[in-house]
Enzyme design. Sequence first.
Site, PDB file in Angstrom:
ATOM      1  CD  GLU A 359     -14.156  23.210  24.085  1.00 21.11           C
ATOM      2  OE1 GLU A 359     -15.336  22.951  23.800  1.00 21.11           O
ATOM      3  OE2 GLU A 359     -13.814  24.248  24.692  1.00 21.11           O
ATOM      4  CB  CYS A 436     -27.822  26.496  25.373  1.00 25.07           C
ATOM      5  SG  CYS A 436     -26.376  27.444  24.909  1.00 25.07           S
TER       6      CYS A 436
HETATM    7  N1  SAH Z   1     -20.751  19.558  23.349  1.00 25.61           N
HETATM    8  C1  SAH Z   1     -20.231  19.730  24.688  1.00 25.61           C
HETATM    9  C2  SAH Z   1     -19.950  21.174  25.075  1.00 25.61           C
HETATM   10  C3  SAH Z   1     -20.992  22.194  24.737  1.00 25.61           C
HETATM   11  S1  SAH Z   1     -20.786  23.763  25.523  1.00 25.61           S
HETATM   12  C4  SAH Z   1     -21.133  19.068  25.686  1.00 25.61           C
HETATM   13  O1  SAH Z   1     -22.289  18.779  25.402  1.00 25.61           O
HETATM   14  O2  SAH Z   1     -20.689  18.815  26.808  1.00 25.61           O
HETATM   15  C5  SAH Z   1     -19.982  24.726  24.355  1.00 25.61           C
HETATM   16  C6  SAH Z   1     -18.496  24.473  24.281  1.00 25.61           C
HETATM   17  O3  SAH Z   1     -17.979  25.326  23.246  1.00 25.61           O
HETATM   18  C7  SAH Z   1     -17.695  24.837  25.524  1.00 25.61           C
HETATM   19  O4  SAH Z   1     -16.899  23.730  25.889  1.00 25.61           O
HETATM   20  C8  SAH Z   1     -16.806  26.025  25.095  1.00 25.61           C
HETATM   21  O5  SAH Z   1     -15.540  26.014  25.714  1.00 25.61           O
HETATM   22  C9  SAH Z   1     -16.685  25.786  23.626  1.00 25.61           C
HETATM   23  N2  SAH Z   1     -16.400  26.946  22.748  1.00 25.61           N
HETATM   24  C10 SAH Z   1     -16.756  28.234  22.934  1.00 25.61           C
HETATM   25  N3  SAH Z   1     -16.427  28.977  21.853  1.00 25.61           N
HETATM   26  C11 SAH Z   1     -15.848  28.133  20.958  1.00 25.61           C
HETATM   27  C12 SAH Z   1     -15.319  28.299  19.647  1.00 25.61           C
HETATM   28  N4  SAH Z   1     -15.313  29.488  19.040  1.00 25.61           N
HETATM   29  N5  SAH Z   1     -14.826  27.213  19.018  1.00 25.61           N
HETATM   30  C13 SAH Z   1     -14.828  25.992  19.618  1.00 25.61           C
HETATM   31  N6  SAH Z   1     -15.320  25.777  20.856  1.00 25.61           N
HETATM   32  C14 SAH Z   1     -15.829  26.827  21.531  1.00 25.61           C
END
Ligand code: SAH
Length: 480
Positions: A359, A436
């Site tokens: 993340e 999403c």
């Molecule tokens: N799976 C989690 C979060 C999904 S939302 C859940 O269901 O609660 C998408 C997440 O991706 C967010 O927390 C955001 O901070 C993260 N994110 C955005 N770009 C990213 C990247 N390039 N690499 C890793 N994480 C990323």
Amino acid sequence: MQKNDEIELEIIGMGSEGEGIGRYEGMALFVKGAIVGDRIVGGITKLKKTYGYARLIKILEPSKDRVEPPCPYSKRCGGCQLQPMSYEAQLNYKQQKVREDLLRLGEISQERFDKGEIEFFRTLGMENPSSYRNKGQYPVGTDREGHIVSGFYAGHTHTIIDSERCMIQHELADRMMAGVRLYMERVGLSAYDEEAAAAGRRDAGLVRHVLTRIGFVTHEVMVCVVINGKELKEAGILKEILDSEIEKYNKSMSSDAEPYKLTSLSYNINTDNTNVIMGKRIVTVFGSEYITDHIGDVRFRISPLSFYQVNPVQTVRLYGKALEFAELKGGETVWDLYCGIGTISLFMAGKAGRVYGVEIVPEAIADAKENAKLNKITNAEFFVGAAEEVLPAKYAQNPQMKADVIVVDPPRKGCDASLIDCMIKLAPQKIVYVSCDPATLSRDVALLEKGGYRLKKVQPVDMFPFSGHVESVCLLSKKS
Ligand code: SAH
């Protein structure tokens, strides 16, 4: 055709924000408040080269799916675009949307759906699609007469529509917002004024937003006031008001229900002239900086700055589907990319050998590690960084590294192409894609299919009833 023209339109499709789409003289026209099947009179408000926007003036013939919008603010509010559509029709529309994108952008043939080679399930909807949000994010401002207003933005503007009740919000969250207003009036605090701030004026006001989070299982309540300043004075008065609002709410519930309690009261400092809601610094006034809640059997610590799914009822079902599609037997190595506070990782850890989460937000990873401890989960490990950087770096270090299942849950822009390449090289048996945005999902599915995967299952899940947003879980398996 020009601006202000009134034209008759047949609504034949829906846009990604849930607006109706009609065609006129070869142009696609987007109409908020119109739905597929409506015949309407629209007034042109804006024209671009190949598309434009129109305002709904009159419905000549309503769609068979049209209903009276359940929310009185629906015409003005920028959220909940599907209010005029029956819930059943919303679920059908969302399924249809995923299918169309997979056909068009995912390069999947209709035949594979028809033959049942791809299992395409009906959208999983809510039994009671209201008061479903655990997170509130209320803009605060001032009207022409100088009264404080709060509620939601009108569509495509930052005009605040003053409202007391939002039907998709937890009722207590709305009451917390009302409590903050009462406190502002009592203590004499001003609301933030975007225009004054943009003009560089020093009297741009203090309170910008109010963030609330409510644990649907634990009944813990978080209130965080976002301010354009350094301090929230007389916060003790705010605490008293909020406590008394919660007490009133508890009394209105059945006596055997777990009472709600304020466990986190804080303010967040955001003095930048920006659309970004939260600043970086949080000052806790009472309790802890976070609340806890459960998804299934797993307990989570949630900070104001971390991403956390907003619909807890549907989240359990979404993760349940991801787990079902992963078909874990117990010994697998699972990578959970875009893991947030480790929700999917920890949800799966009990069924897997090892789980690795990646993340980009450091605070979320701090929460994820804490959440593993909280649940005494020892087979999960978390890394901070962009998925498209961390995974290739790990692979370069150790080309023998194992991945039986990769779960991805990216933001709307989908996965970076370089991450898809790396996943293909790692060659897990299964990829579970939680998305999403069906358009970027479909783009990525096309790339994965070219890399030797086959789309097997598609399950849309309604995480945001009444909004145009569509969530889905897909299973892709490696071709044998
Ligand atoms: N799976 C989690 C979060 C999904 S939302 C859940 O269901 O609660 C998408 C997440 O991706 C967010 O927390 C955001 O901070 C993260 N994110 C955005 N770009 C990213 C990247 N390039 N690499 C890793 N994480 C990323």
